[in-house]
Design a protein around this motif. Sequence first.
Motif, PDB file in Angstrom:
ATOM      1  N   SER A 176       0.845  -1.142   0.018  1.00  0.00           N
ATOM      2  CA  SER A 176      -0.037  -0.124   0.114  1.00  0.00           C
ATOM      3  C   SER A 176       0.891   1.340  -0.069  1.00  0.00           C
ATOM      4  CB  SER A 176      -1.146  -0.170   1.352  1.00  0.00           C
ATOM      5  OG  SER A 176      -1.687  -1.124   1.222  1.00  0.00           O
ATOM      6  N   ARG A 177       2.064   1.085   0.620  1.00  0.00           N
ATOM      7  CA  ARG A 177       2.804   2.491   0.816  1.00  0.00           C
ATOM      8  C   ARG A 177       3.583   2.721  -0.643  1.00  0.00           C
ATOM      9  NH1 ARG A 177       3.672   4.537   5.757  1.00  0.00           N
ATOM     10  NH2 ARG A 177       6.045   5.440   5.157  1.00  0.00           N
ATOM     11  N   ILE A 178       3.784   1.377  -1.256  1.00  0.00           N
ATOM     12  CA  ILE A 178       4.559   1.690  -2.637  1.00  0.00           C
ATOM     13  C   ILE A 178       3.388   2.348  -3.561  1.00  0.00           C
ATOM     14  CG2 ILE A 178       5.263   0.497  -4.556  1.00  0.00           C
ATOM     15  CD1 ILE A 178       6.906  -1.424  -2.793  1.00  0.00           C
ATOM     16  N   ILE A 179       2.174   1.975  -3.739  1.00  0.00           N
ATOM     17  CA  ILE A 179       1.236   2.265  -4.210  1.00  0.00           C
ATOM     18  C   ILE A 179       1.222   3.848  -3.996  1.00  0.00           C
ATOM     19  CG2 ILE A 179      -1.494   2.436  -4.814  1.00  0.00           C
ATOM     20  CD1 ILE A 179      -1.220  -0.751  -4.487  1.00  0.00           C
ATOM     21  N   PHE A 180       0.781   4.062  -2.887  1.00  0.00           N
ATOM     22  CA  PHE A 180       0.919   5.481  -2.798  1.00  0.00           C
ATOM     23  C   PHE A 180       1.800   6.258  -2.823  1.00  0.00           C
ATOM     24  CE2 PHE A 180      -3.155   4.378  -0.529  1.00  0.00           C
ATOM     25  CZ  PHE A 180      -3.951   5.616  -0.582  1.00  0.00           C
ATOM     26  N   GLY A 181       2.904   5.670  -2.656  1.00  0.00           N
ATOM     27  CA  GLY A 181       4.499   6.522  -3.098  1.00  0.00           C
ATOM     28  C   GLY A 181       4.501   6.807  -4.754  1.00  0.00           C
ATOM     29  N   THR A 182       3.673   6.419  -5.334  1.00  0.00           N
ATOM     30  CA  THR A 182       3.637   6.923  -6.896  1.00  0.00           C
ATOM     31  C   THR A 182       3.100   8.283  -6.785  1.00  0.00           C
ATOM     32  OG1 THR A 182       1.286   5.921  -7.336  1.00  0.00           O
ATOM     33  CG2 THR A 182       3.297   4.522  -7.724  1.00  0.00           C
ATOM     34  N   ARG A 183       2.109   8.693  -6.024  1.00  0.00           N
ATOM     35  CA  ARG A 183       1.475   9.957  -6.203  1.00  0.00           C
ATOM     36  C   ARG A 183       2.767  11.136  -5.733  1.00  0.00           C
ATOM     37  NH1 ARG A 183      -4.291  10.272  -3.308  1.00  0.00           N
ATOM     38  NH2 ARG A 183      -5.455   9.571  -5.337  1.00  0.00           N
TER      39      ARG A 183
END
Length: 311
Positions: free
Chosen positions: A104-111
């Motif tokens: 989840s943190r990697i996905i939100f890191g794309t932002r």
Amino acid sequence: MTELTKSTADSGTAEPAAGAATATANAEPAVARITQWGEIRHRFVANKLAVVGLVLVAVLFLTAIFAPLLAPQDPYHQDLTNTLADPSSAHWLGTDALGRDQFSRIIFGTRIAVEVGLASIFLACTIGIVIGALSGYFGKATDSVLMRIADVFFAFPLIIGAIVIIMAMGRGVMPVIISLAVFSWPTVARLLRSSILSVREADYVHAARALGAGTSRIIIRHIIPNSIAAVMAYAAFSVGGAIVAEASLSFLGVGVSPEVPEWGNMLAGAKDFLGVKDYLWVYPSIAIVLTVLGFVFVGDGLRDALDPKLR
């Protein structure tokens, strides 16, 4: 009477023949006219790596937009009873030292990556295009002064200069964007200036000047559009570089706040577990590598497609 009838018949026969010839000529398929941008698009699509890069960038953008829908858990949620858990069906990429879901943190890191990368390079290109256009078009004293200012910024290493600005402004996304832009615009200015030096003496520029076009109109309508190709390719390359620089700043503890799901923060939290919990640094590193490769491939494709030597 017979001669008149024959003459009339002959003339009646000739007219359809001429009409038929005209219809045949008009019925011939017209040759498709290939525009300049159509040719550029064709060359870009023909570059397989450029297409791969475009797909990677598209996936990055879609992930950033739909992050709340794609992330299985709240990236800020701490489960102190399940810290440093190995990858499993509950946590696909494991959890960190505070029990937060890595995936989840990697996905939100794309932002953060998309926001900082695009915003910083857009700001850098805006500043660089204005200064490069003024320097290249006017030349002489204006060129000398503006290029000496650019040399001052060239003298500062990007990371060191960015740290100084962030320390003055405070941590956060906006200070990171501003700091990266401040030390990136000189390259854009020099690229545009070099292109303008060759374009400003073109016949269409002299014609526009002779027709009474003002300086601002000549620069905006004629000079910049015909000099911007190198800047476009550089901008695509530089987005990846800005993302790496932003991750580096966060890794050093001067970027965005540590609790924010960001790839540099994740790597900083993983450095104490090297050789023990390698998944903590491997997956964020893969995300950075794929993102940078995507923008590099796109930039390489744009450079080849916009190269005037290939036209």
